[in-house]
Design a protein around this motif. Structure first.
Motif, PDB file in Angstrom:
ATOM      1  N   ILE A   1      -8.623   1.021  -1.038  1.00  0.00           N
ATOM      2  CA  ILE A   1      -7.592   0.885  -0.697  1.00  0.00           C
ATOM      3  C   ILE A   1      -6.388  -0.043  -1.197  1.00  0.00           C
ATOM      4  O   ILE A   1      -6.725  -1.043  -1.847  1.00  0.00           O
ATOM      5  N   LEU A   2      -5.115   0.234  -1.448  1.00  0.00           N
ATOM      6  CA  LEU A   2      -4.270  -1.189  -1.978  1.00  0.00           C
ATOM      7  C   LEU A   2      -3.360  -1.460  -0.802  1.00  0.00           C
ATOM      8  O   LEU A   2      -3.294  -1.160  -0.077  1.00  0.00           O
ATOM      9  N   ASP A   3      -3.561  -3.010  -1.172  1.00  0.00           N
ATOM     10  CA  ASP A   3      -2.713  -3.662  -0.049  1.00  0.00           C
ATOM     11  C   ASP A   3      -2.220  -5.016  -0.538  1.00  0.00           C
ATOM     12  O   ASP A   3      -2.010  -5.333  -1.483  1.00  0.00           O
ATOM     13  N   GLY A   4      -1.637  -5.956   0.372  1.00  0.00           N
ATOM     14  CA  GLY A   4      -0.728  -6.965  -0.381  1.00  0.00           C
ATOM     15  C   GLY A   4      -1.386  -8.584   0.769  1.00  0.00           C
ATOM     16  O   GLY A   4      -2.045  -8.017   1.987  1.00  0.00           O
ATOM     17  N   ILE A   5      -0.938  -9.697  -0.024  1.00  0.00           N
ATOM     18  CA  ILE A   5      -1.827 -10.490   0.701  1.00  0.00           C
ATOM     19  C   ILE A   5      -0.739 -11.511   0.977  1.00  0.00           C
ATOM     20  O   ILE A   5       0.976 -11.473   0.246  1.00  0.00           O
TER      21      ILE A   5
ATOM     22  N   GLY B   1       1.289  -1.468  -0.425  1.00  0.00           N
ATOM     23  CA  GLY B   1       0.330   0.236   0.058  1.00  0.00           C
ATOM     24  C   GLY B   1       0.805   1.325  -0.007  1.00  0.00           C
ATOM     25  O   GLY B   1       0.842   2.506  -0.277  1.00  0.00           O
ATOM     26  N   PRO B   2       1.712   1.345   1.051  1.00  0.00           N
ATOM     27  CA  PRO B   2       2.392   2.519   0.925  1.00  0.00           C
ATOM     28  C   PRO B   2       3.359   2.788  -0.052  1.00  0.00           C
ATOM     29  O   PRO B   2       3.423   3.920  -0.875  1.00  0.00           O
ATOM     30  N   LEU B   3       4.165   1.845  -0.566  1.00  0.00           N
ATOM     31  CA  LEU B   3       4.954   1.514  -1.737  1.00  0.00           C
ATOM     32  C   LEU B   3       4.291   2.266  -3.305  1.00  0.00           C
ATOM     33  O   LEU B   3       4.551   3.019  -3.708  1.00  0.00           O
ATOM     34  N   ALA B   4       2.727   1.670  -3.484  1.00  0.00           N
ATOM     35  CA  ALA B   4       2.331   1.817  -4.666  1.00  0.00           C
ATOM     36  C   ALA B   4       1.364   3.249  -4.586  1.00  0.00           C
ATOM     37  O   ALA B   4       1.691   4.579  -5.164  1.00  0.00           O
TER      38      ALA B   4
ATOM     39  N   LYS C   1      -0.469 -11.128 -10.790  1.00  0.00           N
ATOM     40  CA  LYS C   1      -2.090 -10.554 -10.757  1.00  0.00           C
ATOM     41  C   LYS C   1      -2.461  -9.853  -9.629  1.00  0.00           C
ATOM     42  O   LYS C   1      -1.635 -10.083  -8.047  1.00  0.00           O
ATOM     43  N   ALA C   2      -3.282  -8.795  -9.083  1.00  0.00           N
ATOM     44  CA  ALA C   2      -4.051  -7.710  -9.030  1.00  0.00           C
ATOM     45  C   ALA C   2      -5.879  -8.616  -8.510  1.00  0.00           C
ATOM     46  O   ALA C   2      -6.518  -9.115  -9.303  1.00  0.00           O
ATOM     47  N   TYR C   3      -6.247  -9.015  -7.514  1.00  0.00           N
ATOM     48  CA  TYR C   3      -7.034  -9.139  -7.141  1.00  0.00           C
ATOM     49  C   TYR C   3      -8.120  -7.911  -6.491  1.00  0.00           C
ATOM     50  O   TYR C   3      -7.445  -6.961  -6.141  1.00  0.00           O
ATOM     51  N   CYS C   4      -9.977  -8.178  -6.503  1.00  0.00           N
ATOM     52  CA  CYS C   4     -10.249  -7.111  -5.616  1.00  0.00           C
ATOM     53  C   CYS C   4     -11.006  -7.806  -5.396  1.00  0.00           C
ATOM     54  O   CYS C   4     -12.232  -8.916  -4.963  1.00  0.00           O
ATOM     55  N   ALA C   5     -11.777  -6.794  -3.824  1.00  0.00           N
ATOM     56  CA  ALA C   5     -13.273  -7.109  -3.751  1.00  0.00           C
ATOM     57  C   ALA C   5     -14.145  -5.767  -3.410  1.00  0.00           C
ATOM     58  O   ALA C   5     -13.889  -4.557  -3.182  1.00  0.00           O
TER      59      ALA C   5
ATOM     60  N   THR D   1       2.206  -4.072  -9.672  1.00  0.00           N
ATOM     61  CA  THR D   1       1.368  -4.539 -10.028  1.00  0.00           C
ATOM     62  C   THR D   1      -0.054  -4.013 -10.041  1.00  0.00           C
ATOM     63  O   THR D   1      -0.861  -4.116 -10.788  1.00  0.00           O
ATOM     64  N   LEU D   2      -0.045  -3.854  -8.885  1.00  0.00           N
ATOM     65  CA  LEU D   2      -1.420  -2.921  -8.649  1.00  0.00           C
ATOM     66  C   LEU D   2      -1.606  -1.824  -9.185  1.00  0.00           C
ATOM     67  O   LEU D   2      -2.679  -1.603  -9.286  1.00  0.00           O
ATOM     68  N   ILE D   3      -0.363  -0.942  -9.517  1.00  0.00           N
ATOM     69  CA  ILE D   3      -0.506   0.591 -10.238  1.00  0.00           C
ATOM     70  C   ILE D   3      -1.402   0.437 -11.946  1.00  0.00           C
ATOM     71  O   ILE D   3      -1.824   1.082 -11.896  1.00  0.00           O
ATOM     72  N   GLU D   4      -0.994  -1.003 -11.590  1.00  0.00           N
ATOM     73  CA  GLU D   4      -1.086  -1.450 -13.621  1.00  0.00           C
ATOM     74  C   GLU D   4      -2.430  -1.444 -13.450  1.00  0.00           C
ATOM     75  O   GLU D   4      -2.685  -1.503 -14.231  1.00  0.00           O
TER      76      GLU D   4
END
Length: 241
Positions: free
Chosen positions: A118-122, A34-37, A130-134, A193-196
């Protein structure tokens, strides 16, 4: 007489006209995704700091970069006032989370924001690219068309979970985007990956080349914070699938 330190409030340091901005938020989690993105978004869009969170529930910590002090929980905006970001570079205790969440959503309501991402990591053994969403059902279907997969099941805790719950109550569109990330080290590849994914879904053009190239520098600057997250993972939590 000095005022009592607030429960929680976003203290604005610069006045800028905000036009119902979309808000991207990043908090300390797996791989510091999150903070990096969000930090990369801030730099690429040349966003300006417009405020920070004041709360008696924040730990008495500050951060610095290249010798320059900065508040650990900051708010930025682009020049058009159409995009805001919230970045938090410290771990947060569960105590006071609801006050901090309410302050964020109150500020969002005040400026007419209708969407928060919200951008976060698993935590994972390896990044799968891959990017995932809810999100709402219709948004999940739209995101699938942009190669963003729905999370099959799980739960989100801590401040990301609190914000998403409050978004439901306040009828603000709450979305979480996640990427599998390194359990113990900063993961700029997962952040990229999240920014893309944001680029595909929101038709943005944020270059991630520097983010992916500067892994060594990022490990040096953010490694200690990542270790703090690892130490407090169970308390501060994140996403589980």
């Amino acid at each position: 007489m000095q005022k009592e330190f607030p429960e929680a409030e976003i203290f604005e340091t610069k006045k800028i006209e905000l036009n119902s901005p979309i808000i991207f938020a990043g908090f300390v989690g797996a791989g510091l995704v999150g903070p990096l993105a969000v930090n990369h978004i801030i730099e690429e869009l040349k966003m300006e700091e417009i405020g920070f969170m004041r709360s008696k529930y924040l730990p008495p910590s500050t951060v610095f970069r290249n010798g320059m002090l900065r508040h650990p929980f900051r708010v930025y905006a682009n020049k058009k006032g159409t995009i805001c970001t919230i970045i938090c570079e410290i771990t947060l205790r569960m105590e006071g989370i609801y006050s901090i969440v309410s302050a964020i959503l109150d500020w969002s309501d005040k400026h007419g924001s209708k969407e928060m991402v919200i951008l976060d990591g698993i935590p994972s053994d390896e990044h799968d690219g891959k990017a995932y969403c809810a999100a709402r059902e219709d948004l999940v279907r739209t995101m699938a068309d942009k190669d963003i997969s729905a999370i099959p099941q799980g739960f989100i805790t801590g401040i990301p979970g609190g914000i998403l719950n409050e978004c439901i109550v306040r009828k603000i569109q709450g979305i979480v985007l996640l990427a599998k990330a390194n359990k113990t080290l900063p993961d700029p590849e997962a952040a990229a990956t999240l920014i893309e994914a944001l680029n595909r879904f929101y038709e943005m053009q944020i270059d991630t080349t520097d983010l992916e190239k500067e892994k060594e520098r990022i490990n040096s600057e953010f490694g200690e914070l990542s270790q703090k997250y690892v130490k407090h993972r169970e308390e501060f939590a994140g996403m589980y699938m």
